[in-house]
Design a protein around this motif. Sequence first.
Motif, PDB file in Angstrom:
ATOM      1  N   GLY A   1      -0.387   0.592  -4.827  1.00 12.70           N
ATOM      2  CA  GLY A   1      -1.802   0.501  -4.507  1.00 12.70           C
ATOM      3  C   GLY A   1      -2.243   1.554  -3.513  1.00 12.70           C
TER       4      GLY A   1
ATOM      5  N   GLU B   1      -5.115   4.193  -4.177  1.00 10.66           N
ATOM      6  CA  GLU B   1      -6.253   4.226  -3.250  1.00 10.66           C
ATOM      7  C   GLU B   1      -6.473   5.620  -2.706  1.00 10.66           C
TER       8      GLU B   1
ATOM      9  N   TRP C   1      -3.097  -5.954  -4.337  1.00 10.67           N
ATOM     10  CA  TRP C   1      -4.378  -6.437  -3.817  1.00 10.67           C
ATOM     11  C   TRP C   1      -4.609  -5.919  -2.397  1.00 10.67           C
TER      12      TRP C   1
ATOM     13  N   GLY D   1      -6.897  -3.459  -4.199  1.00 11.36           N
ATOM     14  CA  GLY D   1      -7.941  -4.405  -4.597  1.00 11.36           C
ATOM     15  C   GLY D   1      -8.868  -4.773  -3.457  1.00 11.36           C
TER      16      GLY D   1
ATOM     17  N   CYS E   1     -11.236  -1.990  -2.400  1.00  8.07           N
ATOM     18  CA  CYS E   1     -12.336  -1.852  -3.369  1.00  8.07           C
ATOM     19  C   CYS E   1     -13.430  -2.876  -3.085  1.00  8.07           C
TER      20      CYS E   1
END
Length: 296
Positions: free
Chosen positions: A208, A212, A266, A270, A273
């Motif tokens: 992630g 990102e 996440w 996530g 975001c």
Amino acid sequence: MVSFYQAIQSIHTPLIDYFFILLSFLGSEPSYIFLMTVIYWNIDKRFGFRLATLFLTSMALNGFFKDIFNAPRPIGQPGIRSLYLSSAAGSSFPSGHSQGAATFYPYVWNRWRSRKIWLGISVFMILGIGFSRLYLGVHWPQDVLGGYLLGGMVVFGFQKIDERLLKLQMSLGLKLFLSFLVPLLFLLLYHTQQGLQMIGFVTGFTCGHFLEDVYLDYRERTLLVPSIFKTLLGLCVLGLWVWLWHWLTRIYPWIYLPVLSVGGLWTSFGAPCLFRYFKWETPLKEERTSSLGITR
């Protein structure tokens, strides 16, 4: 040795017992995951990423040495009172709690060494967590000292290697591949339930983070109120996700691996975001100057 434990446990009361159980819990993997998410969302995302990588490396080595030495714990020894046995899985040497504290807090203090309060917090947590393992009767003194030594060596080595890795240029595809491969290789060393949790989380977290960095460029520093909102919302979603699968992980511990991988994804992609959707991040420099009516 029994007289040593009798001496430090002679002061026990229910309140003191609860205090050292709490201190020991603060030295467990879920507590460190919580602290790393707070740092990533609100303070310094790149430092949070390195902190997660460092901590996984240290705990994997701890599992490796536990398997090698396979040392018995003081639990069950006549004259030694043992508490919080759920935190005492696996063999005794070196102490994972002590090594985790000696890894996490010196690295954090080195990042913010200009703030004296971090030195006090670091010293208190390192010594307090180590002593709690002795007071609770789940480790020998040499386990705690060994954990301190190994944790310090891992931090020193990681800082030297990290300086060189920063200079390497890698494609996103290669970064994602290594994000899966390297943590999964750690399963060979760190295959306890805590290892499955940590390896799963870091696998998703690193993937992630790289996504990102390329597609989002989340700006983590905000004022206090948005930071509180981010932390509460992000942790509630993460906690709810893990809780939904809790019944299954009790039967099949390996389920922690995919569940925590999604939780890590996440945390680093996530949630940022969602924070951007709610505008809980620092505006770009261009946005700030535009809002002030400044043109170039």
